[in-house]
Design an enzyme around this catalytic site. Sequence first.
Site, PDB file in Angstrom:
ATOM      1  N   CYS A  94       1.033  -1.055  -0.299  1.00  0.00           N
ATOM      2  CA  CYS A  94       0.230  -0.236  -0.303  1.00  0.00           C
ATOM      3  C   CYS A  94       0.811   1.434   0.256  1.00  0.00           C
ATOM      4  O   CYS A  94       1.449   1.795  -0.870  1.00  0.00           O
ATOM      5  CB  CYS A  94      -0.841   0.137   0.909  1.00  0.00           C
ATOM      6  SG  CYS A  94      -2.242   0.631   1.399  1.00  0.00           S
ATOM      7  N   HIS A 194      -4.347  -5.860   2.465  1.00  0.00           N
ATOM      8  CA  HIS A 194      -3.552  -5.999   4.044  1.00  0.00           C
ATOM      9  C   HIS A 194      -4.261  -7.171   4.634  1.00  0.00           C
ATOM     10  O   HIS A 194      -4.278  -8.370   3.938  1.00  0.00           O
ATOM     11  CB  HIS A 194      -3.891  -4.800   4.969  1.00  0.00           C
ATOM     12  CG  HIS A 194      -3.895  -3.335   4.220  1.00  0.00           C
ATOM     13  ND1 HIS A 194      -2.695  -2.917   4.731  1.00  0.00           N
ATOM     14  CD2 HIS A 194      -4.498  -2.430   3.241  1.00  0.00           C
ATOM     15  CE1 HIS A 194      -2.483  -2.113   4.084  1.00  0.00           C
ATOM     16  NE2 HIS A 194      -3.381  -1.252   3.783  1.00  0.00           N
TER      17      HIS A 194
HETATM   18  N1  GLN Z   1      -2.289   6.120   3.264  1.00  0.00           N
HETATM   19  C1  GLN Z   1      -2.563   5.675   1.621  1.00  0.00           C
HETATM   20  C2  GLN Z   1      -3.823   5.873   1.228  1.00  0.00           C
HETATM   21  O1  GLN Z   1      -4.645   6.202   1.529  1.00  0.00           O
HETATM   22  C3  GLN Z   1      -2.112   4.597   1.667  1.00  0.00           C
HETATM   23  C4  GLN Z   1      -2.765   3.764   2.010  1.00  0.00           C
HETATM   24  C5  GLN Z   1      -1.871   2.573   3.017  1.00  0.00           C
HETATM   25  O2  GLN Z   1      -1.111   2.196   2.842  1.00  0.00           O
HETATM   26  N2  GLN Z   1      -3.172   2.023   3.594  1.00  0.00           N
HETATM   27  O3  GLN Z   1      -3.937   5.876  -0.520  1.00  0.00           O
END
Ligand code: GLN
Length: 226
Positions: A94, A194
């Site tokens: 991510c 995740h």
């Molecule tokens: N902040 C980034 C987004 O919203 C990554 C989010 C994350 O790592 N869960 O795309």
Amino acid sequence: MITLNVCHLYGNLLNTYGDNGNLLILEYYGKKMGIQFKTDIISLDDAFDADKYDLVFVGGGQDYEQMIISKDIQQKKVALTQHIEAGKAVLAICGGYQLLGHYYLDATGERIEGIGALNHYTLNQQEDNRYIGNTIIKNETFNETYQGFENHGGCTFLGDGVLPLGKVVQGFGNNGQDQTEGALYKGTYCSYFHGPLLAKNEQLAYRILATALQARYPEKAAEIKL
Ligand code: GLN
């Protein structure tokens, strides 16, 4: 005893949704094969030693942390790119995935620079929305199906030379448009999953372990039948 040197990149800042569980899973499968992990957290102002590490893991995070890291990671850009170009193992989730690409336009439209080691960029085209939910993808090259849970605002677009980690069967994937999810470039595996990613996807865990072993312990890597 075989020891893999692991860099948990920004492990104290990018640690949402239990992403560091991916390291626990790799360690679990490694242990079964007589491999031990020696893990360092490499964070702000630390140098990244491209010759030392067999595997780099970088998790997801909030835009705020990504903004801070964006500045620091430029100091590590050359060494990280060297590690990636050498085909050594990286798992990036991510926010970490976004930072390996060219840039990320965050939820407020602010541009967060990546290191451009991978040819992708991330926009924020969603209005008051995030891509959240259970996801299934298929990697046609490996003929493997991966399951996970995504939660991201960014919409990532892959450029030439980078393959997706898989084709979306269910969910949004990189951008909700082109049916791609994640990225695969040499030994670098990226995903929006995740949960953590490897908890549900044993084959992928062994694939990453084999990549991490390849450079220094090729015979051990060959023990993993993919
Ligand atoms: N902040 C980034 C987004 O919203 C990554 C989010 C994350 O790592 N869960 O795309």
